[in-house]
Write a protein that holds these residues in place. Structure first.
Motif, short mmCIF file in Angstrom:
data_model
loop_
_atom_site.label_atom_id
_atom_site.label_comp_id
_atom_site.label_asym_id
_atom_site.label_seq_id
_atom_site.Cartn_x
_atom_site.Cartn_y
_atom_site.Cartn_z
N MET A 21 0.95 -1.23 -0.16
CA MET A 21 0.07 0.03 -0.03
C MET A 21 0.99 1.22 -0.01
SD MET A 21 -3.37 -0.84 2.45
CE MET A 21 -2.85 0.52 3.52
N TRP A 22 1.90 1.22 0.60
CA TRP A 22 2.82 2.37 0.86
C TRP A 22 3.47 2.66 -0.57
CZ3 TRP A 22 8.28 2.83 0.16
CH2 TRP A 22 8.49 4.39 0.54
N LEU A 23 4.06 1.66 -1.27
CA LEU A 23 4.51 1.57 -2.49
C LEU A 23 3.60 2.33 -3.60
CD1 LEU A 23 6.89 -1.55 -2.99
CD2 LEU A 23 7.40 0.95 -2.76
N PHE A 24 2.19 1.79 -3.58
CA PHE A 24 1.32 2.37 -4.45
C PHE A 24 1.13 3.93 -4.03
CE2 PHE A 24 -3.26 3.42 -5.03
CZ PHE A 24 -3.17 3.10 -6.37
N LEU A 25 0.89 4.22 -2.88
CA LEU A 25 0.82 5.72 -2.40
C LEU A 25 1.92 6.31 -3.16
CD1 LEU A 25 -0.81 7.87 -1.26
CD2 LEU A 25 0.25 7.39 0.98
N LEU A 26 3.25 5.90 -2.63
CA LEU A 26 4.40 6.60 -3.42
C LEU A 26 4.41 6.97 -4.87
CD1 LEU A 26 7.49 7.60 -2.34
CD2 LEU A 26 8.26 5.62 -3.16
N PHE A 27 4.21 5.78 -5.45
CA PHE A 27 4.08 5.99 -7.00
C PHE A 27 2.89 6.98 -7.40
CE2 PHE A 27 6.15 1.79 -7.12
CZ PHE A 27 7.33 2.12 -7.65
N LYS A 28 1.78 6.81 -6.59
CA LYS A 28 0.70 7.85 -7.09
C LYS A 28 1.26 9.38 -6.70
CE LYS A 28 -4.24 8.37 -6.40
NZ LYS A 28 -4.57 8.50 -7.79
N ILE A 29 1.88 9.38 -5.85
CA ILE A 29 2.56 10.69 -5.36
C ILE A 29 3.37 11.29 -6.29
CG2 ILE A 29 3.82 12.04 -3.78
CD1 ILE A 29 2.27 10.67 -1.47
N PHE A 30 4.27 10.48 -6.82
CA PHE A 30 5.12 10.62 -7.95
C PHE A 30 4.42 11.22 -9.29
CE2 PHE A 30 9.31 8.52 -6.28
CZ PHE A 30 9.53 9.26 -5.42
N ALA A 31 3.51 10.40 -9.57
CA ALA A 31 2.43 10.56 -10.63
C ALA A 31 2.01 12.07 -10.61
CB ALA A 31 1.63 9.63 -11.17
N ASP A 32 1.27 12.23 -9.38
CA ASP A 32 0.64 13.65 -9.02
C ASP A 32 1.84 14.84 -9.17
OD1 ASP A 32 -1.73 14.99 -8.12
OD2 ASP A 32 -0.26 15.53 -6.54
N ILE A 33 2.83 14.43 -8.63
CA ILE A 33 3.83 15.64 -8.80
C ILE A 33 4.22 15.84 -10.11
CG2 ILE A 33 6.38 16.03 -8.41
CD1 ILE A 33 6.17 14.55 -5.54
N PHE A 34 4.40 15.26 -11.04
CA PHE A 34 4.65 15.22 -12.46
C PHE A 34 3.43 15.63 -13.32
CE2 PHE A 34 8.48 12.35 -11.56
CZ PHE A 34 9.43 13.20 -12.16
N ARG A 35 2.30 15.49 -12.76
CA ARG A 35 1.06 15.77 -13.55
C ARG A 35 0.69 17.20 -13.12
NH1 ARG A 35 -3.71 12.17 -12.08
NH2 ARG A 35 -2.91 12.82 -9.98
N ASP A 36 0.99 17.54 -12.08
CA ASP A 36 0.66 19.21 -11.57
C ASP A 36 1.49 20.10 -12.62
OD1 ASP A 36 -0.15 21.37 -10.15
OD2 ASP A 36 1.14 20.99 -8.21
N ASP A 37 0.67 20.92 -13.16
CA ASP A 37 1.22 21.96 -14.00
C ASP A 37 1.40 23.21 -13.36
OD1 ASP A 37 0.85 20.42 -16.33
OD2 ASP A 37 -1.51 21.01 -16.68
N GLU A 38 0.74 23.41 -12.16
CA GLU A 38 0.93 24.62 -11.52
C GLU A 38 2.32 24.64 -10.66
OE1 GLU A 38 -2.15 24.99 -8.74
OE2 GLU A 38 -3.82 24.96 -10.30
N MET A 39 2.72 23.49 -10.40
CA MET A 39 4.14 23.42 -9.79
C MET A 39 5.27 23.64 -10.73
SD MET A 39 5.78 20.39 -7.31
CE MET A 39 4.00 20.10 -6.57
N GLY A 40 6.31 24.38 -10.23
CA GLY A 40 7.33 24.67 -10.93
C GLY A 40 8.40 23.48 -11.00
N GLY A 41 9.56 23.49 -11.72
CA GLY A 41 10.52 22.30 -11.71
C GLY A 41 11.14 22.11 -10.54
N TRP A 42 11.66 23.32 -9.86
CA TRP A 42 12.17 23.27 -8.43
C TRP A 42 11.37 22.68 -7.48
CZ3 TRP A 42 17.28 22.91 -8.57
CH2 TRP A 42 18.10 23.68 -9.32
N GLY A 43 10.07 23.02 -7.55
CA GLY A 43 9.21 22.66 -6.43
C GLY A 43 9.12 21.04 -6.59
N LYS A 44 8.75 20.59 -7.80
CA LYS A 44 8.68 19.06 -8.28
C LYS A 44 10.07 18.26 -7.83
CE LYS A 44 5.64 19.66 -12.23
NZ LYS A 44 5.34 19.18 -13.41
N ALA A 45 11.27 19.14 -8.26
CA ALA A 45 12.34 18.41 -7.73
C ALA A 45 12.44 18.19 -6.14
CB ALA A 45 13.65 19.07 -8.20
N GLY A 46 12.16 19.17 -5.44
CA GLY A 46 11.94 19.24 -3.79
C GLY A 46 11.25 18.41 -3.43
#
Length: 134
Positions: A21-46
């Protein structure tokens, strides 16, 4: 089998399930980070560095800080996918050899649905049906 009691087996399965479950949540969060158009590159990297260096804390903080917007992005993506799918169906159905008949069939189906729901009377349905078929 005697040196590994049933309760230990159950706890091992529970921990394994929680890890999955934790791995699933981690991958979902990574996908959400890359999908977010409002967040800049440094925010995503952080966020990615935070989730990699301190995985449990990073995931927990991300869900607390951005969980609501994460849900909104999921809903937005689902709506866009549904709209694209419906558009594809309309385009595909419109290219059939009997394209002119498809629109009148759709209209009749819509009218029948309105009649069945009670939104229009049977007389109104018959008038609209005659209009569509003419």
């Amino acid at each position: 089998m005697d040196d590994y009691p049933l309760l230990d087996l159950f706890l091992t399965m529970l921990w394994f399930f929680l890890w999955i479950m934790w791995l699933f949540l981690l991958f979902k969060i990574f996908a959400d980070i890359f999908r977010d158009d409002e967040m800049g590159g440094w925010g995503k990297a952080g966020w990615i560095i935070f989730c990699i260096l301190l995985p449990f804390l990073g995931v927990l903080v991300y869900v607390i800080a951005r969980g609501k917007s994460m849900t909104q992005r999921d809903v937005k993506q689902a709506r866009e996918s549904e709209a694209a799918f419906q558009d594809y169906i309309r385009k595909t159905a419109g290219t059939a050899p009997a394209a002119g008949r498809g629109s009148s069939v759709d209209e009749l189906a819509r009218l029948a649905e309105l009649r069945d729901k009670g939104a229009i009377t049977p007389e109104e349905f018959e008038k609209a049906k005659a209009k569509v078929l003419s």
